[in-house]
Design an enzyme around this catalytic site. Structure first.
Site, mmCIF file in Angstrom:
data_model
loop_
_atom_site.group_PDB
_atom_site.id
_atom_site.type_symbol
_atom_site.label_atom_id
_atom_site.label_comp_id
_atom_site.label_asym_id
_atom_site.label_seq_id
_atom_site.Cartn_x
_atom_site.Cartn_y
_atom_site.Cartn_z
ATOM 1 N N LYS A 144 0.835 -1.202 0.000
ATOM 2 C CA LYS A 144 0.000 0.000 0.000
ATOM 3 C C LYS A 144 0.870 1.252 0.000
ATOM 4 O O LYS A 144 0.610 2.214 -0.730
ATOM 5 C CB LYS A 144 -0.947 -0.021 1.220
ATOM 6 C CG LYS A 144 -2.030 -1.086 1.109
ATOM 7 C CD LYS A 144 -2.825 -1.294 2.395
ATOM 8 C CE LYS A 144 -3.841 -2.430 2.194
ATOM 9 N NZ LYS A 144 -4.642 -2.754 3.385
ATOM 10 N N GLN B 224 -4.206 -1.319 9.745
ATOM 11 C CA GLN B 224 -4.293 -2.654 9.147
ATOM 12 C C GLN B 224 -4.905 -3.640 10.147
ATOM 13 O O GLN B 224 -4.521 -3.689 11.314
ATOM 14 C CB GLN B 224 -2.890 -3.115 8.708
ATOM 15 C CG GLN B 224 -2.870 -4.420 7.954
ATOM 16 C CD GLN B 224 -3.517 -4.365 6.555
ATOM 17 O OE1 GLN B 224 -3.669 -3.289 5.976
ATOM 18 N NE2 GLN B 224 -3.900 -5.506 6.039
ATOM 19 N N ASP C 35 -10.751 3.295 4.759
ATOM 20 C CA ASP C 35 -11.204 1.896 4.697
ATOM 21 C C ASP C 35 -12.730 1.810 4.696
ATOM 22 O O ASP C 35 -13.287 0.724 4.508
ATOM 23 C CB ASP C 35 -10.698 1.124 5.919
ATOM 24 C CG ASP C 35 -9.449 0.327 5.620
ATOM 25 O OD1 ASP C 35 -9.347 -0.190 4.502
ATOM 26 O OD2 ASP C 35 -8.595 0.215 6.520
HETATM 27 N N1 GUN Z 1 -7.005 -6.485 6.378
HETATM 28 C C1 GUN Z 1 -7.348 -7.171 5.268
HETATM 29 N N2 GUN Z 1 -7.895 -6.336 4.346
HETATM 30 C C2 GUN Z 1 -7.886 -5.099 4.893
HETATM 31 C C3 GUN Z 1 -8.323 -3.833 4.420
HETATM 32 O O1 GUN Z 1 -8.837 -3.652 3.310
HETATM 33 N N3 GUN Z 1 -8.127 -2.803 5.284
HETATM 34 C C4 GUN Z 1 -7.578 -2.983 6.513
HETATM 35 N N4 GUN Z 1 -7.439 -1.903 7.304
HETATM 36 N N5 GUN Z 1 -7.176 -4.135 6.984
HETATM 37 C C5 GUN Z 1 -7.327 -5.199 6.166
#
Ligand code: GUN
Length: 285
Positions: A54, A98, A121
């Site tokens: 990311k 995350q 998110d």
């Molecule tokens: N863990 C797995 N997918 C995601 C996501 O799209 N965002 C976040 N914050 N954590 C994740």
């Protein structure tokens, strides 16, 4: 006839290209680039890889990334304090914590503490509520909006179609329900207590597998010519495997996303999109 394989990498590259152009115009207007804060708590190796990707994607399109890596034994109060600090930082337009968080931390409380305007998110109650009401002003979770983008790119209009989602998570299944409903599909959500999963899945002209179970969806569960979107990323001894039994299902489906190279690249592309959307909204005051 074998199904068309939908190329998520190519669609994600198109989205990233559009975002990169938007970053330039938004940066000109704000006098600084859009900024994304990433928070990786503890040392989960898979999460570390996702967050690194990311951040690299941010750099590629000109979004500033601000990374925080608190230890796995950080207290709930200190983590909430970090979120508060990021909420108040004017250089930061989006915050991504995350998930999952290490045991002992309350992810729900952490998510609720995010400023909705920086919730890239799309997980806060405000974002979820706006989406459920069909209000486009909120930030939409990245994986489901990536699924919608893949459908668009494959020329699949959900309007009037039967769509079946397998999985009811806050991150994917529930928001995708709202998005497909908003696109005028007739939507059914299946989960672990669904009595006859195969029977319900076979209704789906659009079938989205987001259950987190390797090869759960077998060929006999797929409606002929269906568009099958595989959100699963299961790490097995045999490598990364989706929720769909790919090879046999390609013989039944009309179009299908691979794993890897399907939904995964879209999640990151939509995160960049959301960060620019948040920056634009903040610049507009
Ligand atoms: N863990 C797995 N997918 C995601 C996501 O799209 N965002 C976040 N914050 N954590 C994740």
């Amino acid at each position: 006839m074998a199904a068309e394989v939908i190329d998520g990498k190519a669609v994600a590259a198109q989205v990233r290209g559009r975002v990169a152009a938007d970053v330039i115009s938004v940066s000109d207007g704000m006098g600084r680039p859009p900024g994304l804060a990433t928070v990786l708590v503890g040392e989960d190796p898979a999460s570390a890889i996702y967050v690194r990707r990311k951040r690299e994607a941010c750099e590629e399109v000109g979004i500033s990334s601000f990374h925080h890596e608190p230890p796995g034994d950080i207290s709930q109060a200190d983590l909430l304090g970090l979120v508060e600090e990021l909420n108040g930082n004017d250089e930061i337009d989006g915050i991504l914590v995350q998930l999952p968080l290490p045991d002992g931390l309350d992810a729900g409380e952490v998510v609720n503490a995010l400023s909705p305007s920086k919730d890239v998110d799309g997980l806060t109650p405000t974002s979820a509520g706006l989406l459920a009401r069909g209000d486009p002003s909120g930030l939409v979770p990245c994986t489901p909006s990536g699924v919608m983008e893949l459908l668009r790119s494959a020329g699949v209009d959900p309007s009037g179609k039967e769509a079946v989602i397998v999985g009811r998570s806050n991150l994917v299944g529930k928001p995708l329900y709202s998005l497909l409903l908003g696109a005028n599909a007739t939507v059914t959500t299946c989960h672990s207590r669904t009595a006859d999963l195969g029977e319900v899945c076979r209704r789906g002209e659009i079938l989205v597998a987001a259950a987190g179970q390797p090869k759960l969806i077998t060929a006999d569960m797929v409606c002929p010519a269906a568009t099958v979107i595989d959100v699963g990323t299961n790490r097995t001894d045999g490598g990364l495997v989706g929720d769909v039994d790919f090879e046999p299902v390609t013989e039944v489906a009309g179009a299908i996303t691979p794993v890897p190279g399907g939904v995964g690249p879209m999640t990151i592309a939509m995160l960049l999109y959301n960060t620019v959307k948040a920056a634009r909204a903040s610049a507009a005051g």
